[in-house]
Design an enzyme around this catalytic site. Sequence first.
Site, PDB file in Angstrom:
ATOM      1  N   SER A   8       0.616  -1.174   0.275  1.00 43.04           N
ATOM      2  CA  SER A   8       0.191  -0.035  -0.181  1.00 43.04           C
ATOM      3  C   SER A   8       0.808   1.415   0.223  1.00 43.04           C
ATOM      4  CB  SER A   8      -1.306  -0.201   1.016  1.00 43.04           C
ATOM      5  OG  SER A   8      -1.228   1.180   1.478  1.00 43.04           O
ATOM      6  N   HIS A  33      -1.457  -1.369  -4.862  1.00 41.05           N
ATOM      7  CA  HIS A  33      -2.510  -0.882  -3.485  1.00 41.05           C
ATOM      8  C   HIS A  33      -2.456   0.825  -3.539  1.00 41.05           C
ATOM      9  CE1 HIS A  33      -6.017  -2.144  -1.230  1.00 41.05           C
ATOM     10  NE2 HIS A  33      -5.870  -0.500  -0.154  1.00 41.05           N
ATOM     11  N   ASP A  35      -4.922   3.532  -2.026  1.00 36.89           N
ATOM     12  CA  ASP A  35      -5.491   4.200  -0.885  1.00 36.89           C
ATOM     13  C   ASP A  35      -5.826   5.797  -0.816  1.00 36.89           C
ATOM     14  OD1 ASP A  35      -5.817   1.539   0.511  1.00 36.89           O
ATOM     15  OD2 ASP A  35      -3.856   2.384   1.470  1.00 36.89           O
ATOM     16  N   MET A  37      -8.605   7.903  -0.072  1.00 33.01           N
ATOM     17  CA  MET A  37      -9.628   8.595   1.296  1.00 33.01           C
ATOM     18  C   MET A  37     -10.487   9.882   0.861  1.00 33.01           C
ATOM     19  SD  MET A  37      -7.156   6.890   4.167  1.00 33.01           S
ATOM     20  CE  MET A  37      -5.818   5.769   4.219  1.00 33.01           C
ATOM     21  N   HIS A  66      -8.222   1.014  -3.331  1.00 29.95           N
ATOM     22  CA  HIS A  66      -9.336   0.899  -2.477  1.00 29.95           C
ATOM     23  C   HIS A  66     -10.281   2.175  -2.294  1.00 29.95           C
ATOM     24  CE1 HIS A  66      -9.705  -0.129   1.646  1.00 29.95           C
ATOM     25  NE2 HIS A  66     -10.734   0.007   1.578  1.00 29.95           N
ATOM     26  N   MET A  68     -12.131   4.318  -0.536  1.00 27.62           N
ATOM     27  CA  MET A  68     -12.434   5.230   1.129  1.00 27.62           C
ATOM     28  C   MET A  68     -13.131   6.335   0.974  1.00 27.62           C
ATOM     29  SD  MET A  68      -9.454   3.548   3.229  1.00 27.62           S
ATOM     30  CE  MET A  68      -8.479   3.604   1.426  1.00 27.62           C
ATOM     31  N   MET A 137     -11.483  -5.324   6.085  1.00 32.11           N
ATOM     32  CA  MET A 137     -10.597  -4.905   6.794  1.00 32.11           C
ATOM     33  C   MET A 137     -10.662  -5.162   7.687  1.00 32.11           C
ATOM     34  SD  MET A 137      -9.220  -2.564   4.848  1.00 32.11           S
ATOM     35  CE  MET A 137      -8.935  -1.154   5.914  1.00 32.11           C
ATOM     36  N   GLY A 142      -9.071   4.351   7.063  1.00 32.88           N
ATOM     37  CA  GLY A 142      -8.860   5.405   7.138  1.00 32.88           C
ATOM     38  C   GLY A 142      -7.012   6.346   7.939  1.00 32.88           C
ATOM     39  N   PHE A 143      -5.931   5.049   8.209  1.00 30.94           N
ATOM     40  CA  PHE A 143      -4.989   5.423   8.404  1.00 30.94           C
ATOM     41  C   PHE A 143      -4.190   3.688   8.459  1.00 30.94           C
ATOM     42  CE2 PHE A 143      -7.452   8.022  10.384  1.00 30.94           C
ATOM     43  CZ  PHE A 143      -7.090   9.817  10.460  1.00 30.94           C
ATOM     44  N   GLY A 144      -3.057   3.880   7.858  1.00 31.05           N
ATOM     45  CA  GLY A 144      -1.570   2.622   7.711  1.00 31.05           C
ATOM     46  C   GLY A 144      -1.685   3.068   9.355  1.00 31.05           C
ATOM     47  N   GLY A 145      -0.291   1.243   9.459  1.00 34.93           N
ATOM     48  CA  GLY A 145       0.455   2.015  11.472  1.00 34.93           C
ATOM     49  C   GLY A 145      -0.649   1.544  12.552  1.00 34.93           C
ATOM     50  N   ASP A 175      -6.041  -6.181   5.170  1.00 35.59           N
ATOM     51  CA  ASP A 175      -6.341  -4.520   5.185  1.00 35.59           C
ATOM     52  C   ASP A 175      -5.633  -4.236   6.288  1.00 35.59           C
ATOM     53  OD1 ASP A 175      -4.539  -2.514   3.908  1.00 35.59           O
ATOM     54  OD2 ASP A 175      -6.654  -2.039   2.553  1.00 35.59           O
ATOM     55  N   GLY A 177      -2.561  -3.413   9.552  1.00 37.51           N
ATOM     56  CA  GLY A 177      -1.269  -4.783  10.350  1.00 37.51           C
ATOM     57  C   GLY A 177      -1.728  -5.899   9.987  1.00 37.51           C
ATOM     58  N   GLY A 197       1.217  -2.091   4.241  1.00 35.33           N
ATOM     59  CA  GLY A 197       1.944  -0.474   3.747  1.00 35.33           C
ATOM     60  C   GLY A 197       2.788  -0.494   4.654  1.00 35.33           C
TER      61      GLY A 197
HETATM   62  C1  DX5 Z   1      -6.044   1.813   6.012  1.00 33.91           C
HETATM   63  C2  DX5 Z   1      -5.819   1.363   4.980  1.00 33.91           C
HETATM   64  C3  DX5 Z   1      -4.559   0.765   4.275  1.00 33.91           C
HETATM   65  C4  DX5 Z   1      -3.415   0.661   5.045  1.00 33.91           C
HETATM   66  C5  DX5 Z   1      -2.668  -0.275   5.523  1.00 33.91           C
HETATM   67  O1  DX5 Z   1      -7.212   3.013   5.726  1.00 33.91           O
HETATM   68  O2  DX5 Z   1      -6.777   0.693   3.105  1.00 33.91           O
HETATM   69  O3  DX5 Z   1      -4.787   0.030   3.393  1.00 33.91           O
HETATM   70  O4  DX5 Z   1      -1.894   1.369   4.173  1.00 33.91           O
HETATM   71  O5  DX5 Z   1      -1.849   0.365   6.218  1.00 33.91           O
HETATM   72  P1  DX5 Z   1      -0.855  -1.013   7.196  1.00 33.91           P
HETATM   73  O6  DX5 Z   1      -0.210  -2.059   6.571  1.00 33.91           O
HETATM   74  O7  DX5 Z   1       0.305   0.060   8.064  1.00 33.91           O
HETATM   75  O8  DX5 Z   1      -1.613  -1.067   8.109  1.00 33.91           O
HETATM   76 ZN    ZN Z   2      -6.644  -0.279   1.623  1.00 32.46          ZN
END
Ligand code: DX5
Ligand code: ZN
Length: 221
Positions: A8, A33, A35, A37, A66, A68, A137, A142-145, A175, A177, A197
């Site tokens: 991602s 991928h 994302d 948003m 993806h 969102m 999901m 909404g966020f990575g990490g 997708d 964690g 990601g």
């Molecule tokens: C979250 C995104 C994911 C995100 C995953 O809303 O859809 O694709 O980038 O990030 P990690 O792998 O860091 O959880």
């Molecule tokens: Zn995603």
Amino acid sequence: MSITISPSILSADFSKLAEEIRQCELGGADCIHVDVMDGRFVPNISFGPEIVKTCRALTKLPLDVHLMIVEPEKHLEAFAKAGADQISVHYETCPHIHRTLETIRELGVSPGVSINPGTAVNCLREISHMFELVLIMTVNPGFGGQSFIPQSLDKVHCMRDLLDKTGSKAVIQVDGGIDADTIADVYKAGARNFVAGTSIFLHPQGIPAGIQALRAAIPSD
Ligand code: DX5
Ligand code: ZN
């Protein structure tokens, strides 16, 4: 069923996106991928069709978009024209999901549908023949990490069961964690397409090592 690793780019260093995508290719990524948003369906704002177009020019890997965003049907054509190979919409944003999935297919793009952690798997029963990918999901979008939500494992199991019962050939994607510690269990539950990601782009030994660490943690059947 084959394994797909989908980095991602939300976690990429945008100041050198071309190089980061090249590293994904070198590491054996199967897909990129993207994302999208909108600050409405999810709290964060990321990017739109222009980034998809940029990625299209940078790689031959399939682009997995993806969405969102609210009212995704208004933007499907733009993402298709930008070069998306696959578009996933959120069930929660589509009152007319049947029509929306049909439109994606008519645009020549592979249709996908995604559900949030709080949405039941069963809501996809009646449309299970209409999508090629189902994104469960494993964090709130909404966020990575963020940390993997353990209850997701049961949902992946239920989804696998639903697909088997309805005869759907769709692939289960997860997708959020996904890292070397969580991937084995989601694989065992039935996921075959893994978005990551943080664990890829922020891997201390680099992007290819991040991808290889994920592959290495998947149990062999
Ligand atoms: C979250 C995104 C994911 C995100 C995953 O809303 O859809 O694709 O980038 O990030 P990690 O792998 O860091 O959880
Ligand atoms: Zn995603």
